[in-house]
Design a protein around this motif. Structure first.
Motif, PDB file in Angstrom:
ATOM      1  N   ASP A  84       0.848  -1.191   0.000  1.00 29.74           N
ATOM      2  CA  ASP A  84       0.000   0.000   0.000  1.00 29.74           C
ATOM      3  C   ASP A  84       0.887   1.245   0.000  1.00 29.74           C
ATOM      4  N   GLY A  85       0.953   1.927  -1.136  1.00 29.86           N
ATOM      5  CA  GLY A  85       1.764   3.137  -1.248  1.00 29.86           C
ATOM      6  C   GLY A  85       0.917   4.393  -1.330  1.00 29.86           C
ATOM      7  N   SER A  86      -0.277   4.348  -0.754  1.00 30.56           N
ATOM      8  CA  SER A  86      -1.234   5.444  -0.890  1.00 30.56           C
ATOM      9  C   SER A  86      -0.769   6.711  -0.168  1.00 30.56           C
ATOM     10  N   ASN A  87      -1.225   7.835  -0.672  1.00 28.09           N
ATOM     11  CA  ASN A  87      -1.026   9.105   0.021  1.00 28.09           C
ATOM     12  C   ASN A  87      -2.374   9.791   0.205  1.00 28.09           C
ATOM     13  N   MET A  88      -2.367  11.040   0.584  1.00 20.33           N
ATOM     14  CA  MET A  88      -3.606  11.741   0.909  1.00 20.33           C
ATOM     15  C   MET A  88      -4.545  11.869  -0.288  1.00 20.33           C
ATOM     16  N   THR A  94       0.280  -2.347  -5.071  1.00 18.86           N
ATOM     17  CA  THR A  94       1.102  -3.208  -5.919  1.00 18.86           C
ATOM     18  C   THR A  94       1.077  -4.618  -5.354  1.00 18.86           C
ATOM     19  N   LEU A  95       0.847  -5.604  -6.202  1.00 20.89           N
ATOM     20  CA  LEU A  95       0.862  -7.005  -5.773  1.00 20.89           C
ATOM     21  C   LEU A  95       2.245  -7.598  -5.980  1.00 20.89           C
ATOM     22  N   VAL A  96       2.773  -8.240  -4.937  1.00 21.58           N
ATOM     23  CA  VAL A  96       4.056  -8.932  -5.017  1.00 21.58           C
ATOM     24  C   VAL A  96       3.842 -10.394  -4.629  1.00 21.58           C
ATOM     25  N   LEU A  97       4.433 -11.305  -5.404  1.00 19.67           N
ATOM     26  CA  LEU A  97       4.396 -12.736  -5.095  1.00 19.67           C
ATOM     27  C   LEU A  97       5.815 -13.187  -4.768  1.00 19.67           C
ATOM     28  N   GLU A  98       5.988 -13.770  -3.569  1.00 19.62           N
ATOM     29  CA  GLU A  98       7.304 -14.225  -3.123  1.00 19.62           C
ATOM     30  C   GLU A  98       7.299 -15.735  -2.944  1.00 19.62           C
ATOM     31  N   ASP A  99       8.493 -16.357  -3.096  1.00 20.89           N
ATOM     32  CA  ASP A  99       8.589 -17.790  -2.844  1.00 20.89           C
ATOM     33  C   ASP A  99       8.806 -18.035  -1.351  1.00 20.89           C
ATOM     34  N   CYS A 100       9.018 -19.294  -0.959  1.00 22.76           N
ATOM     35  CA  CYS A 100       9.091 -19.660   0.456  1.00 22.76           C
ATOM     36  C   CYS A 100      10.308 -19.063   1.157  1.00 22.76           C
ATOM     37  N   SER A 101      11.291 -18.597   0.398  1.00 22.66           N
ATOM     38  CA  SER A 101      12.473 -17.987   1.008  1.00 22.66           C
ATOM     39  C   SER A 101      12.374 -16.468   1.050  1.00 22.66           C
ATOM     40  N   GLY A 102      11.246 -15.917   0.573  1.00 23.86           N
ATOM     41  CA  GLY A 102      11.068 -14.475   0.567  1.00 23.86           C
ATOM     42  C   GLY A 102      11.587 -13.791  -0.682  1.00 23.86           C
ATOM     43  N   THR A 112      -3.616   2.546  -9.376  1.00 25.80           N
ATOM     44  CA  THR A 112      -3.943   3.792  -8.690  1.00 25.80           C
ATOM     45  C   THR A 112      -5.428   4.117  -8.813  1.00 25.80           C
ATOM     46  N   SER A 113      -5.896   4.943  -7.882  1.00 24.34           N
ATOM     47  CA  SER A 113      -7.273   5.429  -7.921  1.00 24.34           C
ATOM     48  C   SER A 113      -7.344   6.737  -7.155  1.00 24.34           C
ATOM     49  N   LYS A 114      -8.186   7.663  -7.618  1.00 28.19           N
ATOM     50  CA  LYS A 114      -8.379   8.943  -6.946  1.00 28.19           C
ATOM     51  C   LYS A 114      -9.776   9.067  -6.355  1.00 28.19           C
ATOM     52  N   GLN A 115     -10.499   7.954  -6.293  1.00 28.92           N
ATOM     53  CA  GLN A 115     -11.813   8.001  -5.678  1.00 28.92           C
ATOM     54  C   GLN A 115     -11.677   8.290  -4.185  1.00 28.92           C
ATOM     55  N   ASN A 119     -13.394   1.993   0.112  1.00 29.96           N
ATOM     56  CA  ASN A 119     -13.695   0.687  -0.479  1.00 29.96           C
ATOM     57  C   ASN A 119     -13.633   0.753  -2.006  1.00 29.96           C
ATOM     58  N   ALA A 120     -14.234   1.794  -2.583  1.00 28.87           N
ATOM     59  CA  ALA A 120     -14.238   1.946  -4.038  1.00 28.87           C
ATOM     60  C   ALA A 120     -12.838   2.243  -4.553  1.00 28.87           C
ATOM     61  N   SER A 121     -12.093   3.054  -3.803  1.00 28.28           N
ATOM     62  CA  SER A 121     -10.753   3.443  -4.241  1.00 28.28           C
ATOM     63  C   SER A 121      -9.788   2.265  -4.243  1.00 28.28           C
ATOM     64  N   TYR A 122      -9.811   1.460  -3.161  1.00 22.78           N
ATOM     65  CA  TYR A 122      -8.910   0.300  -3.106  1.00 22.78           C
ATOM     66  C   TYR A 122      -9.332  -0.761  -4.114  1.00 22.78           C
ATOM     67  N   SER A 123     -10.623  -0.904  -4.318  1.00 24.02           N
ATOM     68  CA  SER A 123     -11.091  -1.865  -5.315  1.00 24.02           C
ATOM     69  C   SER A 123     -10.579  -1.496  -6.702  1.00 24.02           C
ATOM     70  N   GLU A 124     -10.661  -0.216  -7.052  1.00 24.70           N
ATOM     71  CA  GLU A 124     -10.187   0.237  -8.361  1.00 24.70           C
ATOM     72  C   GLU A 124      -8.674   0.079  -8.485  1.00 24.70           C
ATOM     73  N   ALA A 125      -7.931   0.419  -7.426  1.00 25.76           N
ATOM     74  CA  ALA A 125      -6.469   0.331  -7.478  1.00 25.76           C
ATOM     75  C   ALA A 125      -6.000  -1.116  -7.579  1.00 25.76           C
ATOM     76  N   ILE A 126      -6.619  -2.027  -6.818  1.00 25.48           N
ATOM     77  CA  ILE A 126      -6.232  -3.441  -6.860  1.00 25.48           C
ATOM     78  C   ILE A 126      -6.534  -4.032  -8.230  1.00 25.48           C
ATOM     79  N   ARG A 127      -7.719  -3.703  -8.765  1.00 25.20           N
ATOM     80  CA  ARG A 127      -8.078  -4.202 -10.099  1.00 25.20           C
ATOM     81  C   ARG A 127      -7.108  -3.686 -11.164  1.00 25.20           C
ATOM     82  N   ALA A 128      -6.673  -2.442 -11.012  1.00 21.75           N
ATOM     83  CA  ALA A 128      -5.722  -1.885 -11.980  1.00 21.75           C
ATOM     84  C   ALA A 128      -4.366  -2.574 -11.874  1.00 21.75           C
TER      85      ALA A 128
END
Length: 273
Positions: A84-88, A94-102, A112-115, A119-128
């Motif tokens: 979560d890199g959100s600001n005001m 950003t989604l990161v996938l790590e293996d068992c060793s990190g 990103t989203s400016k809503q 709930n709507a803002s995070y939904s839009e950002a995750i989908r993007a």
């Protein structure tokens, strides 16, 4: 413009390669609460990430509902992190996938989203962030086969492991925390009778190390190291006290088998992965 095109192509190829690497892993584990968030499934983050990955046919499981195979070998899965890199003014994820060793295996673009409504803002950002995966279809390309091991009664009791008795008599010793039990056996094919080790520290906890795990008690103190072999349920075991042997899973239980001089010993281990 000529400089921009190669950069875009390079970014596309890197993202495509990252998607293909996901195929090498059997599962993606999504936590019920991401580290960047203050409560479980805040802004429906966990359920949305799981839904979007499942849309690409990825085998997604929640961190609190792992299949038994993952309890034995964490390295057949990737582990999701949502940064979560959100600001005001802007929601950024950003989604990161790590293996068992990190180690980072895949990193999405930043969504990103400016809503104004969270709930709507995070939904839009995750989908993007996960949009590049919308055209990707997962197909498992790894070599790990499913493990048929049940842990239903693991917390209650451990089974007795026996082999047929013979006439010759040597002595095999099986240790518990209460006493040392002696049985008459033949030297070549000893009878092994293992009871669960009674411990006051609630068992041993597995921590990832290079090529295996280290087992620590609740002190925390390192008790043993387990090193991987070609078999997912068999490890080379080495106690800090010096005993060396095999750690293996049988009928949903873990055992450490080693020789003390000419005497074969078996310890039942309560391992929490």
């Amino acid at each position: 413009m000529k400089k921009i095109v190669p950069i875009l192509m390079l970014a596309f190829c890197a993202n495509f390669y990252g998607q293909e690497v996901i195929n090498e892993y059997k599962y993606v584990v999504v936590p019920t609460q991401f580290e960047s968030f203050k409560s479980p499934n805040q802004y429906k983050s966990s359920t949305l990430v799981k839904f979007l990955l499942t849309e690409s046919d990825v085998n997604v499981v929640y961190s609190n509902d792992l299949p038994s195979e993952l309890n034995l070998n964490r390295c057949v899965a990737l582990y999701a992190k949502l940064i979560d890199g959100s600001n005001m003014f802007t929601t950024k994820t950003t989604l990161v996938l790590e293996d068992c060793s990190g180690k980072e295996i895949y990193k999405s673009i930043e969504g990103t989203s400016k809503q104004k409504e969270y709930n709507a803002s995070y939904s839009e950002a995750i989908r993007a962030a996960l949009k590049p995966l919308s055209g990707y279809t997962y197909s498992y390309a790894g070599t790990t086969e499913p493990l048929k091991v049940s842990y239903q009664n693991d917390a209650k009791s451990l089974p007795v492991v026996k082999q047929a008795p013979a006439e010759a008599t040597t002595t095999a010793v099986v240790e518990t925390s209460e006493e040392v039990q002696k049985k008459s056996v033949v030297k070549a094919t000893p009878i092994l009778e293992a009871n669960k080790v009674a411990t006051s520290n609630g068992g041993l906890y597995a921590q990832d190390i290079l090529n295996g795990y280290q087992l620590v008690d609740s002190s925390p103190k390192i008790v043993m190291k387990m090193f991987k072999t070609s078999q997912a349920t068999i490890f080379l075991g080495e106690e800090i006290s010096g005993n060396k042997g095999l750690v293996y899973a049988k009928d949903g239980a873990w055992y450490f088998e080693f020789y003390d001089g000419d005497i074969l010993k078996v310890k039942a281990l309560d391992i929490k992965f």
